[in-house]
Scaffold this active site. Structure first.
Site, PDB file in Angstrom:
ATOM      1  N   GLU A 102      31.535 -34.858  15.595  1.00 37.34           N
ATOM      2  CA  GLU A 102      30.480 -35.875  15.513  1.00 37.34           C
ATOM      3  C   GLU A 102      30.150 -36.438  16.890  1.00 37.34           C
ATOM      4  OE1 GLU A 102      28.731 -36.449  12.857  1.00 37.34           O
ATOM      5  OE2 GLU A 102      29.943 -35.083  11.658  1.00 37.34           O
ATOM      6  N   HIS A 124      27.726 -34.380  18.809  1.00 35.61           N
ATOM      7  CA  HIS A 124      26.296 -34.588  18.557  1.00 35.61           C
ATOM      8  C   HIS A 124      25.724 -35.640  19.501  1.00 35.61           C
ATOM      9  CE1 HIS A 124      25.735 -31.903  15.279  1.00 35.61           C
ATOM     10  NE2 HIS A 124      26.607 -32.493  14.488  1.00 35.61           N
TER      11      HIS A 124
END
Ligand SMILES: [Zn+2]
Length: 424
Positions: A283, A286
């Site tokens: 995550e 990203h």
């Protein structure tokens, strides 16, 4: 432009997109059914035959239901447009609310009535999906009471946020002249940025409980990772996702300093600490690879193009007549134009959806690569497998179907792209 041109273009796009959707769904169903009884070679030993069959059955059940709801949505779309539904609703509200309360109230009533009718038509499908399909495969944790409360809260929050925004946009459309779409875009961008800040702190807590992450060992591990990656967030939270579903997830939310990390309790109960760290590193990838900013810029760019297109279409009588609605002469047609545009656009944009999906899958590969640099690649691989199994995602999707619908690469491609584990 003649209204028949609009009707023909819309009907052709609707028919072609429906045909394509049905063909893709059939391919997917055949592909999954054919591979139902044999675990793919790379997964033998890690995925059981039972889990593989469950994933196939779940995918097939969702696919059949998806076809039914696609057909129903197309019928509703035709009902609103060419069969005269929106025209009738518009005439009724113009003659009642419009006469009694004036043009702004009439336009807001039109938007609200459209959303309410749509929610009522969708509700049986949502109910079936939750209490029949998710339930049958053991994923649903919702009660009917919670489901009804969610629906009511969703509508209330939607009205509280949506009506003022709609009033602002309608006012801009009526008051700012030929370049209204540019001002409407500015308002739209401002609204979305505000929502990004308000969502994690104000809206999400209406639906779920967020507790600070209590597991000290895991907290230190996660904080060390974030420090290594140079990432600042306001806090680490655990969300009671298990109240609604057994599906597991983790995400980042918010903007700037209000960013927070949210773990579903279902994720923490299933993954080992090293796996949680790897998922979080993905995550973080990203953010670090600027996917979030790129996506936002892309979405804002597309909405500017869309609004400019609407700015042109809304001035053409053929746009309304061709989609089955008589524009009013004595009242503003802005709400009508917004609704028709939202209804008519998706059959056209479906054909370019593989572009968006391809970009999203590229970002997933990049985030995986980042996670392998910052955390343990083997832990990421085992976490991906567990999550796949827990969500009963099929390991054998039809490749073409995946090109249209998969925002994440199929597990086999993702795992194959991870670097080989270093022998230790
Ligand atoms: Zn991702």
């Amino acid at each position: 432009m003649h209204s028949l041109v609009v009707t023909a273009a819309f009907a052709a796009a609707l028919l072609a997109s429906l045909g394509l959707k049905f063909w893709l769904a059939t391919r997917q169903a055949r592909h999954v059914a054919r591979h139902r009884d044999a675990v793919p070679a790379p997964f033998i030993g890690t995925v059981t035959a039972e889990a593989h069959r469950k994933a196939a059955d779940y995918t097939l059940a969702k696919g059949r239901f998806g076809l039914l709801s696609t057909a129903f949505s197309a019928a509703v779309l035709l009902g609103w447009t060419l069969l005269g539904g929106l025209d009738a609703l518009n005439a009724a509200l113009l003659g009642s609310v419009g006469v009694a309360w004036g043009p702004m109230a009439y336009q807001l009533a039109l938007l609200a009535a459209f959303v309410l009718i749509g929610a009522l038509l969708d509700a049986p499908f949502e109910w079936w999906s939750t209490f029949r399909i998710e339930q049958r495969f053991g994923f649903n944790r919702m009660t009917t009471g919670l489901w009804l409360a969610d629906q009511a809260k969703g509508l209330a929050v939607g009205a509280l946020i949506g009506l003022p925004l709609a009033a602002l946009i309608l006012w801009i459309m009526g008051a700012t002249g030929g370049l209204w779409w540019l001002w409407a875009w500015v308002a739209w961008v401002g609204f979305n940025l505000t929502l990004l800040v308000l969502y994690p702190t104000v809206i999400a807590p209406l639906f779920n409980k967020f507790e600070p992450l209590a597991d000290e060992a895991l907290k230190h591990r996660v904080q060390a990772l974030m420090q290594r990656c140079g990432f600042a967030a306001k806090g680490l939270f655990v969300m009671d996702g298990s109240r609604r579903s057994a599906h597991a997830n983790a995400y980042f939310t918010g903007l700037g300093a209000s960013k927070r990390v949210v773990f579903f309790d279902t994720l923490l109960s299933r993954l080992a600490p090293a796996e949680v760290e790897a998922v979080l590193a993905h995550e973080l990838g990203h953010f670090k690879r600027r996917h979030v900013v790129k996506r936002m810029v892309g979405v804002f760019g597309l909405s500017l193009a869309g609004l400019a297109l609407l700015g042109w279409l809304a001035s053409l009588p053929a746009f309304y007549l061709g989609l089955g609605v008589r524009p009013s002469l004595g009242a503003p047609n802005d709400a009508l134009a917004l609704l028709l545009f939202m209804l008519a656009l998706p059959p056209f944009t479906f054909f370019v959806s593989p572009l968006g999906a391809a970009l999203s899958r590229k970002h997933e590969f990049e985030a995986d690569a980042y996670a392998c640099e910052q955390a343990d690649g083997r832990a990421l691989a085992s976490a991906l497998l567990k999550l796949h199994e827990d969500n009963a995602s099929t390991l054998t999707p039809d490749p073409l179907y995946a090109r249209f619908y998969y925002s994440h690469p199929p597990a086999s491609e993702r795992l194959a792209a991870l670097p080989e584990p270093v022998a230790s």
